[in-house]
Every structure is written in C-alpha cells, then in structure tokens.
Enzyme design. Sequence first.
Site, PDB file in Angstrom:
ATOM      1  N   LYS A 265      44.388 -26.255  49.612  1.00 11.59           N
ATOM      2  CA  LYS A 265      44.848 -25.231  50.555  1.00 11.59           C
ATOM      3  C   LYS A 265      43.860 -25.054  51.701  1.00 11.59           C
ATOM      4  O   LYS A 265      44.245 -25.170  52.847  1.00 11.59           O
ATOM      5  CB  LYS A 265      45.062 -23.902  49.839  1.00 11.59           C
ATOM      6  CG  LYS A 265      46.396 -23.773  49.111  1.00 11.59           C
ATOM      7  CD  LYS A 265      46.386 -24.279  47.712  1.00 11.59           C
ATOM      8  CE  LYS A 265      47.763 -24.247  47.089  1.00 11.59           C
ATOM      9  NZ  LYS A 265      47.728 -23.885  45.676  1.00 11.59           N
TER      10      LYS A 265
ATOM     11  N   ASP B 152      40.896 -16.732  40.529  1.00 15.10           N
ATOM     12  CA  ASP B 152      41.532 -17.902  41.125  1.00 15.10           C
ATOM     13  C   ASP B 152      41.582 -17.630  42.628  1.00 15.10           C
ATOM     14  O   ASP B 152      42.274 -16.716  43.089  1.00 15.10           O
ATOM     15  CB  ASP B 152      42.947 -18.043  40.541  1.00 15.10           C
ATOM     16  CG  ASP B 152      43.723 -19.223  41.121  1.00 15.10           C
ATOM     17  OD1 ASP B 152      43.256 -19.828  42.105  1.00 15.10           O
ATOM     18  OD2 ASP B 152      44.811 -19.523  40.584  1.00 15.10           O
TER      19      ASP B 152
ATOM     20  N   TRP C  78      50.983 -17.874  39.412  1.00 10.31           N
ATOM     21  CA  TRP C  78      49.723 -18.518  39.028  1.00 10.31           C
ATOM     22  C   TRP C  78      48.978 -17.653  38.031  1.00 10.31           C
ATOM     23  O   TRP C  78      48.405 -18.159  37.058  1.00 10.31           O
ATOM     24  CB  TRP C  78      48.880 -18.839  40.256  1.00 10.31           C
ATOM     25  CG  TRP C  78      49.569 -19.808  41.170  1.00 10.31           C
ATOM     26  CD1 TRP C  78      49.947 -19.594  42.458  1.00 10.31           C
ATOM     27  CD2 TRP C  78      49.984 -21.150  40.868  1.00 10.31           C
ATOM     28  NE1 TRP C  78      50.562 -20.712  42.973  1.00 10.31           N
ATOM     29  CE2 TRP C  78      50.601 -21.681  42.009  1.00 10.31           C
ATOM     30  CE3 TRP C  78      49.892 -21.950  39.727  1.00 10.31           C
ATOM     31  CZ2 TRP C  78      51.129 -22.978  42.055  1.00 10.31           C
ATOM     32  CZ3 TRP C  78      50.408 -23.246  39.766  1.00 10.31           C
ATOM     33  CH2 TRP C  78      51.021 -23.734  40.919  1.00 10.31           C
TER      34      TRP C  78
HETATM   35  C1  LIG Z   1      48.145 -23.881  44.399  1.00 15.01           C
HETATM   36  C2  LIG Z   1      47.616 -22.880  43.464  1.00 15.01           C
HETATM   37  C3  LIG Z   1      47.360 -23.185  42.116  1.00 15.01           C
HETATM   38  C4  LIG Z   1      47.663 -24.540  41.517  1.00 15.01           C
HETATM   39  O1  LIG Z   1      46.715 -25.431  41.899  1.00 15.01           O
HETATM   40  P1  LIG Z   1      46.703 -26.938  41.337  1.00 15.01           P
HETATM   41  O2  LIG Z   1      45.447 -27.430  41.984  1.00 15.01           O
HETATM   42  O3  LIG Z   1      47.948 -27.592  41.830  1.00 15.01           O
HETATM   43  O4  LIG Z   1      46.615 -26.866  39.868  1.00 15.01           O
HETATM   44  C5  LIG Z   1      46.814 -22.212  41.317  1.00 15.01           C
HETATM   45  N1  LIG Z   1      46.550 -20.990  41.802  1.00 15.01           N
HETATM   46  C6  LIG Z   1      46.790 -20.657  43.078  1.00 15.01           C
HETATM   47  C7  LIG Z   1      46.466 -19.283  43.563  1.00 15.01           C
HETATM   48  C8  LIG Z   1      47.339 -21.591  43.946  1.00 15.01           C
HETATM   49  O5  LIG Z   1      47.586 -21.261  45.221  1.00 15.01           O
END
Ligand SMILES: *Cc1c(COP(=O)(O)O)cnc(C)c1O
Length: 361
Positions: free
Chosen positions: A196, A172, A102
């Site tokens: 999540k 993030d 990511w």
């Molecule tokens: C799941 C995840 C993403 C991607 O998220 P989307 O909403 O599918 O774009 C990005 N960063 C992290 C840390 C994730 O766990």
Amino acid sequence: MSRVMNFSAGPSMLPEAVLKRAADEMLDYNGSGQSVMEMSHRSKTYQAIIDECSALLREVMNIPDNYEVLFLQGGASTQFAMLPLNLATKSKSADFVLTGQWAKKAFSECKKLANAREVASSADKTFTYIPELDPATFDKNADYFHICMNNTIYGTKYVELPDTGDVPLVADVSSCILSEPIDVSKFGVLYAGAQKNMGPAGLTVVIIRKDLIGEPKDGTPTMLTYKTHAENGSMYNTPPTYAIYICKLVLEWIKNDIGGLEKMKAVNTEKANLLYDYLDSSKMFKGTVEKKYRSLMNIPFVTGNEELDAKFVKEAAAAGFVNLKGHRTVGGMRASIYNAMPIEGVKALVAFMKDFEAKNA
Ligand SMILES: *Cc1c(COP(=O)(O)O)cnc(C)c1O
C-alpha cells in the site's frame, strides 16, 4: 506513454520518481553490472541496500533503539498467525477490536492458536466507525491487544489509541504506515504488508519491541518465529530482495522529496480534505464513514443508487481514473489515495465527479 490515475486499495501507485530511478538502475545497479533482482542476497552490494532500507525506516519513522525492524514475507496475513505463535505464550490470550475484515481475520487466525477475546466491534453499523473503548473491559493479563489502525475496506482510522497499560499494543498498519508520524514507543508490534504505502507486494515489515522477541509456542515452524529473523538480520533465508530495494527508494523519496512524515501528513490531509469537502457539499455523492473516524488513505463513497454507482465507475475508468469500485461488502466507490497519489490526481477526480454530478442530476 500515458499513465492512469490509479485509486487501487493495493497494490497501489508508487511515486513516479521511484519507478524512474528503478528503471534507470534496472540493468546495472550502481556499477555492479547487474540488476538488484539478480544479485546474491549475501553480496556486499545487497547488504548495503537492506542496511540502508532499515536505517532509513528507523530515521523516517523515528523508531527507538529497543525495537527490531524485520523484513519478512507472507503479507500482513501471515502476521495474523505469527503474532499468536510468538506472543500468546503466557496467558495464551489476546484482546481484539473488530473494526473490519482485516481485524476479523487477525482475530479468527488467533482463535486457532490461542484464546482470542472480542473487546468491541463496529459490525453493527457496517464498520463505519471506531468503537469507544473502555479499559475496564480489557484483559489485564492478555499477551497482546490487537487493533487495525486504518481500515482499508471501510475507510476508518483510530483517532485515539486504547490505553492498554502493560499489555503490548499490536497494530496492523498496512494501509497507513508512512502516511503520517506514529509514536512507535506506544506499541509492542507494528506490522504492514508493503504493497500500500511502502513498495511492491512480497515484502512485509514488522517493527517489534525487542523484549517481545522470545521463545514461540512449541512446534512453531522456524520461518514463523520472530527470533529466527531477528537473529539473522532478516536473512535467515532469501529475503524479498527487489521489494526491499524499492522500499528503500520509497523511503528516500519520503525523506528527500517530501521532507519527512510531518510533511507527508500535511500533503495527505490536503488531498483527503479536497475529496471529503466535495463529498460533504455534493447532492449526489456522500461519504459512508462517521466524520470523526475518516481515513486519510481510503475514502469510500456512494450515490445511494447502484446503477448510478456502476455508471460512475465505468465512465471514470474510461477517463483514466481506475480502480474506483468499492469493496464488495460496502458497494459504491472507494478512492484509495496513498502517499504516491499526487494532489493533481485528487483534484482531477473531484473535477470529474462534479462534472458527472452536473450531467446526471
Ligand atoms: C491489505 C491489508 C491486509 C492484507 O495484506 P496481505 O499483505 O495481502 O496479507 C491486512 N491488513 C490491512 C489493514 C490491509 O490493508
């Protein structure tokens, strides 16, 4: 009815109390005679839902007044582009720490729109640790400094934040938001895909310091401009109405049933320790991450034998422990134990693993 124990990395489990409440309110939300899914986002009833969701998020996360909460769409992945479009407007450069897929995706998306600089990486050991960071190597003029706080695929998390001085720290937090308290004031922007720990897929939450909501790069589409959403209370267009409603129920669950983020952290620590302690004592299974950087949410582990891994995943699924297969880049297994995974689920998994170890030794 029987529900599985779902260790998916996302979308993932939701608290059962939330699902039941949503079911109860499905046909008639609060006397409105309709489902939240069916109502106008411009109605008073819906306005109260989004306002309450925002207020609860501020309360639960202790978000200071100089931050805006935005409810957007497009996933965390769209933020990889919105960040450079809106923030990389002065020096047009941003610093990145590469700690997994990511973080790498955020980095390459920024590269298309601005200068993206790699400060450090843990790619040399398959992202099994968080690199030590030396502020002397940071760009003092960068428009932002990006980290991925919890690395969902590799199971690492930051134990210490980089000292970026006046450069806004952007994180993030898709896979760790609401799992423990975060000092929001240390960040310029926090963002998360909701699927999540917050609710269903389709909602993306952005927490941004108000002074960072400025004019974007020339040519930036209206929908990709933070200012558009900030000036319109996340209602420039139709927001993901139902996902926001579920997020509100999740926040109520954290506040009232769990008792806030300190308590949430205690529960999550107890859950993670159950599994880590077993991995440390097992002769068959072992964790893949440097102990210091172990995630509370995502726990990858391997047997060292691919056939045995596959056998384990298959037998676990048959016993009701689903989505334990590791990410294709790590192999083995991964147990994602987000907020909604009850401690009983982790205890049952550990018991199953012990039994599997005894039978296959
Ligand atoms: C799941 C995840 C993403 C991607 O998220 P989307 O909403 O599918 O774009 C990005 N960063 C992290 C840390 C994730 O766990």
